[in-house]
Design an enzyme around this catalytic site. Structure first.
Site, mmCIF file in Angstrom:
data_model
loop_
_atom_site.group_PDB
_atom_site.id
_atom_site.type_symbol
_atom_site.label_atom_id
_atom_site.label_comp_id
_atom_site.label_asym_id
_atom_site.label_seq_id
_atom_site.Cartn_x
_atom_site.Cartn_y
_atom_site.Cartn_z
ATOM 1 N N ARG A 25 16.965 -52.098 33.612
ATOM 2 C CA ARG A 25 16.483 -53.478 33.493
ATOM 3 C C ARG A 25 15.163 -53.556 32.732
ATOM 4 O O ARG A 25 14.910 -54.532 32.018
ATOM 5 C CB ARG A 25 16.343 -54.102 34.883
ATOM 6 C CG ARG A 25 17.673 -54.439 35.519
ATOM 7 C CD ARG A 25 17.523 -54.999 36.917
ATOM 8 N NE ARG A 25 18.804 -55.460 37.440
ATOM 9 C CZ ARG A 25 19.016 -55.805 38.686
ATOM 10 N NH1 ARG A 25 18.008 -55.769 39.562
ATOM 11 N NH2 ARG A 25 20.207 -56.203 39.086
ATOM 12 N N LYS A 38 36.229 -57.616 49.818
ATOM 13 C CA LYS A 38 36.524 -58.801 50.615
ATOM 14 C C LYS A 38 36.882 -60.016 49.768
ATOM 15 O O LYS A 38 36.207 -60.325 48.796
ATOM 16 C CB LYS A 38 35.328 -59.154 51.503
ATOM 17 C CG LYS A 38 35.011 -58.113 52.570
ATOM 18 C CD LYS A 38 33.845 -58.563 53.431
ATOM 19 C CE LYS A 38 33.539 -57.570 54.542
ATOM 20 N NZ LYS A 38 32.416 -58.020 55.394
ATOM 21 N N GLY A 85 27.511 -54.545 39.798
ATOM 22 C CA GLY A 85 27.003 -53.181 39.917
ATOM 23 C C GLY A 85 28.069 -52.111 39.960
ATOM 24 O O GLY A 85 27.988 -51.098 39.252
ATOM 25 N N GLY A 132 24.788 -61.617 41.086
ATOM 26 C CA GLY A 132 25.059 -62.938 41.639
ATOM 27 C C GLY A 132 25.202 -64.015 40.585
ATOM 28 O O GLY A 132 26.074 -64.880 40.677
#
Length: 394
Positions: A37, A198, A348, A371
């Site tokens: 980053r 999930k 990720g 996100g």
């Protein structure tokens, strides 16, 4: 999306405030374990410096308590690495909001790092008073932190309301260009791969994409829930039985759009040393755990990907960290790399898989965000992007 870009702004002699995403992982001693980053933020900083701006950069790091500085939350290690990459000193300014006229002493061609922005009281709640103080420090505000674009905070949203000029940095612009190309006006067929443990964490993404794409490929625990929805067997595999109805609703609304695995690689335990066994889904036993897709399932997906015009990839389809169960994700990665489609990947685990299988240079765009990437896929408004559009329109 229409927004101003740093490359379009005359910054000579101007004070440029860059909100970067320097939230890098660190070890117990504060050492940086992955500087990706930081390296991604360098082009925007270098561009502004080269064109005669005085540059101030800030970022969040971790989850500090507002108003309480601590060495563990400090950007000091990031500043050291940034100085190495830029080849110039990068002083760290601790009390930068109310800390005097340090910004007036910052000369063109110089850069300073402003301490962890989330230490400032009001940052998280996007306090207007704080944002106005920040805006007075600069002539140009530049958001180059797409990874935080889904958060409305003082340094990602508030300051953009009050700064004389608000624009996107090269990393932010590249992310938005790539996502727009993939979703706003994609080359067809549009294929999305959404995998993970999930359904609940990606249900809104699944619903949104199912309505947009030509094929929605599911993998991991998500695929297991869809197998249950088609009355298939999953043994003791990870799944969410209470969300079978949601999966069934997607299958009913978009028939033929979500291919269901027909064979899988399973084991009796979740371990790198577990013995892999190939089985048709209908032959799974009660104590079997699905840990990867089988060759017949992969063959179907490879055929789909070979004819795709656009591919959006979020999540590995198996437990790729275990070599015995990495075959499905590897085959999928190689199929994407070999495709002529425009491909964008994010998340990720997805990036880790891309790096493991060495295909980074054959994916059209790799998103640095987590996100924000998912929320964009959902079709949700990203506050930090929306304010840049508003300022450009105004």
């Amino acid at each position: 999306m229409k927004f101003k870009r740093l490359s379009e702004i005359d910054v000579r002699g101007k004070r440029v405030f860059i909100r970067a995403d320097l939230n890098v992982p660190q070890d117990e001693l504060g050492g940086i374990t992955d500087d990706s980053r930081i390296r991604s933020s360098v082009p925007g900083i270098k561009d502004a410096l080269a064109r005669g701006a005085s540059v101030m950069v800030t970022s969040h790091l971790g989850r500090p308590n507002e108003g309480q500085w601590s060495a563990a939350d400090s950007l000091a290690p990031i500043g050291q690495r940034l100085a190495e990459l830029l080849g110039t000193p990068v002083p760290l300014i601790r009390d930068w909001v109310d800390g005097g006229a340090w910004h007036a002493a910052l000369a063109p061609g110089q850069v300073a790092l402003l301490e962890n922005c989330r230490i400032n009281k009001g940052e998280k709640r996007n306090d207007d008073a704080l944002a106005q103080k920040m805006a007075k420090l600069c002539d140009v505000y530049c958001n180059d932190a797409f990874g935080t674009a889904h958060r409305a905070e003082a340094t990602t949203h508030g300051i953009a309301k009050f700064a004389p000029v608000a624009c996107a940095g090269p990393l932010m612009a590249a992310e938005l260009d790539a996502l727009g190309k993939a979703l706003a006006n994609p080359a067809r067929p549009l294929v999305a791969i959404v995998a993970g443990s999930k359904v609940s964490t990606k249900l809104t993404v699944l619903k949104a994409l199912a309505a947009k794409v030509d094929v929605l490929i599911v993998g991991g625990g998500i695929a297991n829930t869809f197998i249950l929805a088609t009355h298939g067997h999953i043994g003791k595999s990870l799944a969410e039985p209470d969300l079978v109805g949601e999966a069934q609703a997607i299958l009913d609304a978009f028939p033929g759009r979500v291919p269901i695995p027909i064979d899988v690689v399973c084991a009796k335990e979740f371990a790198a040393t577990a013995t892999p066994t190939l089985k048709a889904v209908e032959n799974l036993e009660a104590d079997d755990m699905i840990l990867d897709l089988g060759p017949l399932s992969i063959a179907v997906l490879k055929t789909i990907l070979a004819t795709a015009g656009t591919i959006v990839w979020n999540g590995p389809v198996g437990v790729f960290e275990f070599d015995a169960f990495a075959g499905g994700t590897k085959a999928l990665a190689e199929a994407i790399a070999s495709s002529h489609a425009f491909s964008i990947a994010g998340g990720g685990d997805t990036v880790a898989a891309i790096n493991k299988f060495g295909i980074a240079d054959r994916v059209s765009y790799i998103s640095t965000a987590g996100g924000a990437f998912l929320e964009f896929l959902e079709g949700r408004t990203l506050p930090a992007v929306a304010i840049l559009e508003t300022r450009a329109a105004g």
